[in-house]
Design an enzyme around this catalytic site. Sequence first.
Site, PDB file in Angstrom:
ATOM      1  N   ALA A  56      -3.751  -9.916  -1.139  1.00  0.00           N
ATOM      2  CA  ALA A  56      -3.115  -8.577  -0.625  1.00  0.00           C
ATOM      3  C   ALA A  56      -3.971  -7.390  -1.084  1.00  0.00           C
ATOM      4  O   ALA A  56      -4.481  -7.311  -2.157  1.00  0.00           O
ATOM      5  CB  ALA A  56      -1.630  -8.791  -0.933  1.00  0.00           C
ATOM      6  N   HIS A  57      -3.491  -6.416  -0.280  1.00  0.00           N
ATOM      7  CA  HIS A  57      -4.179  -5.078  -0.507  1.00  0.00           C
ATOM      8  C   HIS A  57      -3.478  -4.342  -1.825  1.00  0.00           C
ATOM      9  O   HIS A  57      -4.132  -3.602  -2.376  1.00  0.00           O
ATOM     10  CB  HIS A  57      -3.947  -3.952   0.515  1.00  0.00           C
ATOM     11  CG  HIS A  57      -4.935  -4.481   1.645  1.00  0.00           C
ATOM     12  ND1 HIS A  57      -4.977  -5.492   2.429  1.00  0.00           N
ATOM     13  CD2 HIS A  57      -6.246  -3.699   1.923  1.00  0.00           C
ATOM     14  CE1 HIS A  57      -5.956  -5.254   3.237  1.00  0.00           C
ATOM     15  NE2 HIS A  57      -6.868  -4.305   3.113  1.00  0.00           N
ATOM     16  N   SER A  58      -2.404  -4.752  -2.077  1.00  0.00           N
ATOM     17  CA  SER A  58      -1.541  -4.198  -3.081  1.00  0.00           C
ATOM     18  C   SER A  58      -1.357  -5.220  -4.110  1.00  0.00           C
ATOM     19  O   SER A  58      -0.837  -6.319  -3.900  1.00  0.00           O
ATOM     20  CB  SER A  58      -0.314  -3.531  -2.570  1.00  0.00           C
ATOM     21  OG  SER A  58       0.966  -3.400  -3.526  1.00  0.00           O
ATOM     22  N   GLY A  92      -6.320  -2.051  -1.850  1.00  0.00           N
ATOM     23  CA  GLY A  92      -7.791  -2.813  -1.506  1.00  0.00           C
ATOM     24  C   GLY A  92      -7.984  -4.123  -1.861  1.00  0.00           C
ATOM     25  O   GLY A  92      -6.829  -4.587  -2.264  1.00  0.00           O
ATOM     26  N   ILE A 144      -3.759  -8.736   5.612  1.00  0.00           N
ATOM     27  CA  ILE A 144      -4.424  -8.086   6.755  1.00  0.00           C
ATOM     28  C   ILE A 144      -5.721  -7.389   6.319  1.00  0.00           C
ATOM     29  O   ILE A 144      -6.212  -7.408   5.367  1.00  0.00           O
ATOM     30  CB  ILE A 144      -3.594  -6.922   7.226  1.00  0.00           C
ATOM     31  CG1 ILE A 144      -3.404  -5.769   6.194  1.00  0.00           C
ATOM     32  CG2 ILE A 144      -2.124  -7.236   7.681  1.00  0.00           C
ATOM     33  CD1 ILE A 144      -2.817  -4.436   6.636  1.00  0.00           C
TER      34      ILE A 144
END
Length: 128
Positions: A8-10, A43, A68
Amino acid sequence: MVGIVIVAHSRTLAEGVAEVARAMGVGEAVVEAAGGDPDGGLGTSIVAVERAVERASGDDGVLLLADIGSSVLTAEMVVEDAREGTVLLADAPLVEGAVAAASMAAAGADLAAVRAAAEAAWEHRKRS
């Protein structure tokens, strides 16, 4: 046992999804988080994903679930770099897919069945 990696981005999101999947999975599912960039911001990091795959890796392979955009691209690169058939990416909703995958992995299912369970989570509608 099949290991699972949440991409995940987080970092917080990845850790939260991993926590839920471990708690709701039956048994001892191995679910690792790989979220955020190397500086702790939003990121993705291929190094973090590769390390999570190493931690989750067992004899039965590793399933990746991604949120995503660049997380999906990063996960795809990890799959391409892995020995064929040992690391797969699921096309699944992140939370529901992770819970379904963890349940199947803990039950001893093989990598294809764990991925199928994650992807079947699209069918669990929240409203009719």
